[in-house]
Design an enzyme around this catalytic site. Sequence first.
Site, short mmCIF file in Angstrom:
data_model
loop_
_atom_site.label_atom_id
_atom_site.label_comp_id
_atom_site.label_asym_id
_atom_site.label_seq_id
_atom_site.Cartn_x
_atom_site.Cartn_y
_atom_site.Cartn_z
N LYS A 9 -4.87 -22.43 27.99
CA LYS A 9 -4.64 -21.21 27.19
C LYS A 9 -4.47 -19.99 28.10
O LYS A 9 -3.51 -19.92 28.83
CB LYS A 9 -5.79 -21.06 26.19
CG LYS A 9 -6.20 -22.37 25.49
CD LYS A 9 -5.17 -22.87 24.50
CE LYS A 9 -5.40 -24.31 24.04
NZ LYS A 9 -6.70 -24.63 23.47
N ARG A 49 -9.30 -37.74 44.72
CA ARG A 49 -10.09 -37.86 43.48
C ARG A 49 -11.42 -37.13 43.66
O ARG A 49 -11.93 -36.49 42.76
CB ARG A 49 -10.32 -39.33 43.12
CG ARG A 49 -11.39 -39.47 42.05
CD ARG A 49 -11.38 -40.75 41.24
NE ARG A 49 -11.18 -41.98 41.96
CZ ARG A 49 -12.06 -42.55 42.80
NH1 ARG A 49 -13.21 -41.97 43.04
NH2 ARG A 49 -11.77 -43.68 43.40
N ASP A 73 -18.03 -22.76 24.97
CA ASP A 73 -16.58 -22.89 25.19
C ASP A 73 -15.99 -21.49 24.98
O ASP A 73 -15.90 -21.01 23.86
CB ASP A 73 -16.01 -23.91 24.21
CG ASP A 73 -14.49 -24.08 24.34
OD1 ASP A 73 -13.82 -23.16 24.86
OD2 ASP A 73 -13.98 -25.12 23.90
N TYR A 82 -12.94 -26.19 17.63
CA TYR A 82 -11.62 -26.77 17.82
C TYR A 82 -11.57 -28.22 17.30
O TYR A 82 -12.50 -29.01 17.54
CB TYR A 82 -11.31 -26.73 19.32
CG TYR A 82 -10.05 -27.43 19.73
CD1 TYR A 82 -8.82 -27.01 19.24
CD2 TYR A 82 -10.08 -28.48 20.62
CE1 TYR A 82 -7.66 -27.66 19.63
CE2 TYR A 82 -8.93 -29.13 21.02
CZ TYR A 82 -7.72 -28.70 20.51
OH TYR A 82 -6.58 -29.34 20.89
C1 LIG Z 1 -7.36 -25.97 23.16
C2 LIG Z 1 -8.82 -25.93 23.15
C3 LIG Z 1 -9.57 -26.97 23.73
C4 LIG Z 1 -8.91 -28.20 24.32
O1 LIG Z 1 -8.17 -27.88 25.44
P1 LIG Z 1 -6.92 -28.79 25.94
O2 LIG Z 1 -6.54 -28.13 27.21
O3 LIG Z 1 -5.90 -28.71 24.87
O4 LIG Z 1 -7.44 -30.17 26.11
C5 LIG Z 1 -10.94 -26.86 23.73
N1 LIG Z 1 -11.56 -25.79 23.19
C6 LIG Z 1 -10.88 -24.77 22.62
C7 LIG Z 1 -11.62 -23.63 22.03
C8 LIG Z 1 -9.49 -24.83 22.57
O5 LIG Z 1 -8.82 -23.84 21.98
#
Ligand SMILES: *Cc1c(COP(=O)(O)O)cnc(C)c1O
Length: 404
Positions: free
Chosen positions: A195, A46, A170, A98
């Site tokens: 992604k 952890r 982000d 998002y």
């Molecule tokens: C998909 C996404 C998230 C969340 O990510 P997860 O891996 O699905 O929890 C956050 N920010 C953006 C811009 C995203 O496209």
Amino acid sequence: MRPATKSARVIDRSGDPHRATATPIWQTATFAQESPVAFSAYDYSRTQNPTRTTLEGHLAELDGGVRALVYASGLAAVAAVLRRLAPGDEVLLHDDVYGGTLRLLHDVLAKQGVLVRAADLRTEASAAVAFTPRTKLVFVESLSNPLLQACPIATLARLAHERGARLAVDATTVTPLLQRPLELGADYVIHSATKYLSGHGDVTAGVVVARDTALGDELAFLQNAEGSALAPFDSFLLLRSVQTLALRLERQQQNAQVLAEWLAARSEVERVHFPGLPGHPTAEVHAAQASGPGAVVSFRTGDAERSRRLVEALRLFRIAVSFGGVQSQASLPCRMSHKGVPAAVRHAREFGDDLVRLSIGIEDVRDLLDDLEQAFASSARSCETPVVFVPPSKNVTGVADVAR
Ligand SMILES: *Cc1c(COP(=O)(O)O)cnc(C)c1O
């Protein structure tokens, strides 16, 4: 080393004496100690695990930060950054983000007393007036999802720092290969590694990279305190995927550019959102701070029903949430990833029920064009058959009902 070389060359940071060229999966929860008072680098997964440590070091270097922490999902990474806000603090966010991030802010943090303020942060003038004395964190997506808008990162960093606030970016849609927000002054960069960093749709993961040691240590403390870290096997998968990021992204971007230009020339398409097109409202801002437009394209047809028929008629593009993978995907954000965003909010932002989002993969672009061509043709033909369009859910809190 240039970014593409860096991403392909993983340096072991686990202290592996055998110098394995592929970092092993250290699938263990605990590490035995010589004595109760003698500690070595690892004691409990952890807190720290060799596979994860190698991945975190690799990602920190790619983004030019001092430290990276990896989490079980992108949202866990977003949550880690939002954790430092106390009741009464305000987060100022660009109003295209998002759906899952909005849910976390409105349905979790706001209920704990954190103030959430959305504004248009695309220009210095509009951003400067959006701050209040309580603003502690500015949060933007670069590029934003699903409208692919860019905000001026260096300007926002300056405005935030002058007011004692931090800037989190982000950068899921662009990856560290196209943009490094920390170099532009951001304090944190976040990626949903689900992604592009993963790229194969086989792992959910998230990353936060911190600009300085104090922020990095604070995140590491929280990652251990809350137990949110990515598992060894998933760390291994991600480490493997990141090595091909440059190649994948290059092909995906080329394909996206061709498709965006093709879409922009279609009479059935009202508007294409893609910063690689000259008419895109924030194309210049983006070009000044990134080395490419990415490979997500969204567009409107002016008719929600037509968009739905179009997406349903696609054969090669899969209908799926998420993006960034090697296989092309199509979605209707208002019905899928951004379902939890109230219709009134979406409509105020040019994000209609007719918005189609395409994630462009690595296929031969001619096959993707053929697929879109046949889908446009067949969705025009089926116009005569009326299909009832169910408006987006009004339930913004129900877990099953909101954005995944
Ligand atoms: C998909 C996404 C998230 C969340 O990510 P997860 O891996 O699905 O929890 C956050 N920010 C953006 C811009 C995203 O496209």
